[in-house]
Design an enzyme around this catalytic site. Structure first.
Site, short mmCIF file in Angstrom:
data_model
loop_
_atom_site.label_atom_id
_atom_site.label_comp_id
_atom_site.label_asym_id
_atom_site.label_seq_id
_atom_site.Cartn_x
_atom_site.Cartn_y
_atom_site.Cartn_z
N THR A 472 0.53 -1.25 -0.10
CA THR A 472 -0.12 0.01 -0.03
C THR A 472 0.85 1.11 0.05
O THR A 472 0.24 2.57 -0.28
CB THR A 472 -0.99 0.04 1.33
N ALA A 514 -2.92 4.19 7.43
CA ALA A 514 -2.30 5.46 7.29
C ALA A 514 -2.74 6.67 8.39
O ALA A 514 -1.98 7.39 8.66
CB ALA A 514 -2.64 6.14 5.84
N ILE A 637 -4.79 13.63 1.90
CA ILE A 637 -4.06 12.68 0.91
C ILE A 637 -2.61 12.81 1.36
O ILE A 637 -1.85 13.94 1.06
CB ILE A 637 -4.21 12.86 -0.46
N ASN A 639 0.12 11.17 0.16
CA ASN A 639 0.74 11.02 -0.96
C ASN A 639 -0.07 10.56 -1.96
O ASN A 639 -0.54 9.40 -2.25
CB ASN A 639 1.79 9.58 -0.89
N LYS A 641 0.55 9.87 -5.31
CA LYS A 641 1.00 8.93 -6.25
C LYS A 641 0.74 7.63 -5.62
O LYS A 641 0.07 6.82 -6.22
CB LYS A 641 2.37 9.09 -6.33
N THR A 642 0.91 7.26 -4.37
CA THR A 642 0.49 6.02 -3.88
C THR A 642 -0.90 5.84 -3.62
O THR A 642 -1.36 4.91 -3.72
CB THR A 642 1.56 5.87 -2.54
N GLY A 712 -7.46 2.73 0.79
CA GLY A 712 -7.31 1.22 0.21
C GLY A 712 -8.53 0.37 -0.29
O GLY A 712 -8.37 -0.25 -1.02
N GLU A 713 -9.53 0.77 0.38
CA GLU A 713 -10.79 0.05 0.02
C GLU A 713 -11.73 0.78 -1.00
O GLU A 713 -12.41 0.19 -1.47
CB GLU A 713 -11.75 -0.25 1.12
#
Length: 744
Positions: A472, A514, A637, A639, A641-642, A712-713
């Site tokens: 992640t 996070a 947010i 990052n 990009k990730t 992530g979800e």
């Protein structure tokens, strides 16, 4: 002291990327201690019954075989059932590998062959013959629906949905209504790295366990309890994890059997599951949702009725929040939901990326789209018309809610211009073109987490927490957090994760890492900074000119300003003044009283709006997804990009849910039969279009200490529905079962 940095919010490349692409990252099946034995599991061929005899003579005769472990000769393990409850805490009777002769599901381990080489262990495992007493079983979901039930409160931690109004009466009176049964096939996680465990016996007899898991401390606690070992005698490591998607939330049988074998043989042991064996444990449950929606002719929702059922095993009660999402997200005066589980003779279904919501949101959003068209409304306008500013089910305000902005910005990016032309009216040659959309919602969670920050004499900052990075980007965002919190360049930060001996962190999952680990790292770095400066000010070795200066820590250097003159000195010099080789601080981020009050009074969610274009071959029925846009409102947010990578990955998986993925059950044997990548279809590069992810600006100072919600979800929630809705717009045909089969 002032800290100057701006790493949070920047698109920093993954700091662990080099180690991964050069093979320096060590995964669970890669340590090679001297004397390593290889274990291969022998699986049951029946779904329910009892072992009468195990014939292992031929297996033991294979050169290199050291032992065949079965329920007859295994070492002693804990006596009480409660000792086998793992970190996920699924109610019921936990599965105990090699406990006795009873077979509870097809694929259940019945023996483990240990040998000097993997090839010898595999050959010997193929030679073992097992005699069974076969008992009647049921693996058919439709048959299991007749036995659906709700566990008693003493056997379940499920919180039933909260109804409002009189949904049945309102539905009957609604001039526009739709109803139907929506179905989701079971899915298996299938991460790139298969489940594996390597157990090393240390000189003092302690076990160091390398395991593919999302929670090293949960596995450590499980092994210590189930094997009746002191917690100090078990250390679990998982510094790198090749994907998991929820399959690593539970301690799977490979880790138990590997540790048991190491205890039995007093040698290091490795047990690795094959791809077919990955279909013998957890999976996303099969589900049906009976949905009835009623509205006025102007599109105002008047009634929501949802009844859902998912499957579970005979021995545990796995339950998910499947039916609540429409009641939460839509303004409707009359809404009710009911949920039950149906038992099958399989292993227990379990959490898979966005558990509950990936099922419930997508199926509900397919029904909402049906109602929008029945009302003659633009699907986007229908959702905006019935949009709820609050958690409508609990009548609670939200810490923040930028769903409306996500809908509008996503529509603009996609080019959704009002009411779309009628179904089947857009084409390019023999391809029908369709546009669809859906909304998404997922919990924004925060869990108590600890982290340690240590500054060493070489001027490097070391961050440690027991969090897992399952791909992640956790390594990277924690380094960004530490860089900004302490004031040091990111290339001078070392992150240590995936070790049960590190400061406490919950199992990675639910998109909470996070927010939780990030807050802990921030606090630890702030505490270390204050401790460091106080020590510098108090030390007798610190020059007076520095003590009397205003000190600023910037990019890993200390700047002292006095009477207009500036002096720069390094962290190494400062530590030498203090007279310490290192200095450290550890902190725990947890909800305070104000946070707990806020949690009781306000709900917290991540939201999204998904827009999709498909092309359907009119003759063959083959579907191509040609455009996907996802507008996400997820607080701060860390990052881009990730974060965008996470959302895209979930959208790929949701495309699989919509068009490809389905675990097919052979009811005769109770076994999922398409247990390989030849027959279990997952999206390939050719199936995936360019995916546009945009993040809606959303400030939220209440959801978590750093304002993070997690991403992530959320990409799973709504994407499959948007694809299904686009297929309807292209073809004029409604599909209520996922995955959608071309031409069906």
């Amino acid at each position: 002291m002032n800290v100057v940095s701006a790493n949070i919010g920047q698109s920093v490349p993954r700091i662990d990327g080099f180690a991964k692409v050069t093979g320096q990252a060590t995964y669970a099946a890669e340590p090679h201690p001297p004397g390593l034995l290889y274990g291969v599991i022998v699986n049951s061929l029946i779904a329910r019954g009892r072992i009468e005899a195990i014939h292992d003579e031929a297996a033991r005769a294979v050169p290199g075989v050291t032992e065949v472990m079965t329920h007859h000769n295994r070492p002693h393990t804990a006596l009480f059932e409660k000792s086998y409850v793992d970190g996920l805490g699924v109610p019921g009777s936990p599965y105990r590998p090699l406990h006795d002769a009873e077979i509870r599901f097809n694929g259940q381990p019945v023996a483990v062959v240990f040998a000097e080489t993997f090839e010898a262990a595999r050959e010997a495992a193929m030679l073992i013959q097992v005699d069974y007493e076969r008992w009647p079983h049921n693996a058919d979901f439709d048959a299991a629906l007749h036995q659906k039930y709700m566990p008693s409160k003493t056997r379940s931690n499920y919180v039933p949905p909260k109804s409002r109004g009189n949904a049945s009466e309102a539905y009957a009176l609604s001039p526009v209504k739709i109803e139907g049964r929506f179905h989701l096939a079971p899915e298996h996680h299938n991460p790139m790295e298969m489940h594996a465990t390597t157990v090393i016996i240390e000189e003092d007899g302690a076990l160091t366990v390398w395991d593919k898991t999302q929670g090293p401390q949960a596995v450590q606690a499980y092994l210590a309890s189930a094997l009746s070992l002191s917690g100090k005698k078990v250390r679990v490591r998982n510094p790198y994890v090749g994907g998991a998607f929820g399959s690593g939330l539970r301690a799977q049988h490979n880790v138990f059997l590997a540790a048991l074998g190491a205890e039995m043989l007093k040698r290091p042991v490795r047990v690795t599951l094959t791809r077919p064996q990955m279909f013998t444990h957890v999976f996303r449950p099969e589900a049906v949702m009976d949905i009835a929606l009623g509205a006025d002719r102007d599109g105002t929702l008047q009634s929501i009725i949802v009844e859902g059922v998912t499957d579970t095993s005979r021995f545990e009660h796995n339950m998910e929040n499947v039916v609540v999402w429409g009641l939460i997200g839509y303004k409707c005066p009359n809404a009710t939901a009911d949920y039950k589980i149906a038992p099958r003779d399989t292993y227990t279904s379990s959490d898979m990326r966005a558990p509950g919501a990936a099922t419930g949101v997508n199926l509900f959003e397919m029904a909402v789209d049906e109602l929008a068209w029945a009302c003659g409304m633009d699907p986007l306008a229908f959702r905006l018309h019935n949009y709820s500013e609050i958690d409508a089910m609990h009548n609670m305000p939200l810490t923040s809610n930028a769903l409306r902005e996500a809908l509008l910005q996503g529509a603009e990016r996609f080019g959704w211009n009002g009411y779309p032309p009628g179904p089947g009216s857009l084409r390019d040659g023999r391809e029908l073109i369709g546009h669809g959309m859906a909304t998404g919602i997922w919990d924004a969670m925060f869990s108590p987490t600890a982290a340690r920050a240590r500054l060493t004499s070489d001027g490097r900052l070391h961050i440690a927490t027991a969090a897992s990075d399952i791909g992640t980007g956790t390594y990277t965002i924690l380094a960004q957090t530490a860089s900004e919190a302490f004031g040091i360049p990111i290339d001078r930060i070392d992150i240590e994760l995936g070790d049960s001996t590190l400061p406490e962190c919950p199992t990675e999952g639910g998109s909470w890492t996070a927010a939780s680990a990030g807050a802990a790292v921030w606090l630890a770095c702030q505490s270390l900074r204050e401790k460091f400066l106080k020590a510098l000010a108090k030390s007798e070795n610190t020059p007076e000119r520095i003590k009397q200066s205003e000190v600023t820590l910037t990019e890993g250097e200390l700047h002292g300003v006095r009477d207009g003159s500036r002096e720069v000195f390094s962290l190494q010099e400062a530590l030498s003044f203090i007279g310490e080789a290192s200095i450290e601080a550890e902190e725990t981020a947890k909800p305070g009283l104000r946070d707990k009050i806020s949690e009781m009074r306000k709900a917290r969610f991540t939201h999204s709006a998904v827009f999709c274009e498909v092309r359907v071959d009119e003759e063959l029925g083959i579907v191509r997804v040609t455009r996907l846009v996802n507008a996400v409102a997820a607080g701060r947010i860390m990052n881009p990009k990730t974060a965008a990578s996470q959302v895209r990955g979930a959208m790929v998986m949701a495309t699989g849910m919509a068009l490809h993925e389905e675990s097919l059950m052979d009811e005769r044997y109770g076994r999922f039969m398409n247990h390989n990548f030849s027959e279990y279809h997952i999206p390939s590069h050719a199936d995936i279009p360019e995916m546009d992810v945009l993040f809606v600006d959303e400030k939220d100072e209440e959801v978590s200490p750093l304002g993070i919600k997690g991403v992530g979800e959320i990409g799973m929630c709504g994407t499959a529905a948007a694809i299904a809705n686009a297929i309807f717009h292209a073809t004029g045909k409604r599909y209520r079962t996922l995955p959608i089969i071309p031409g069906a």
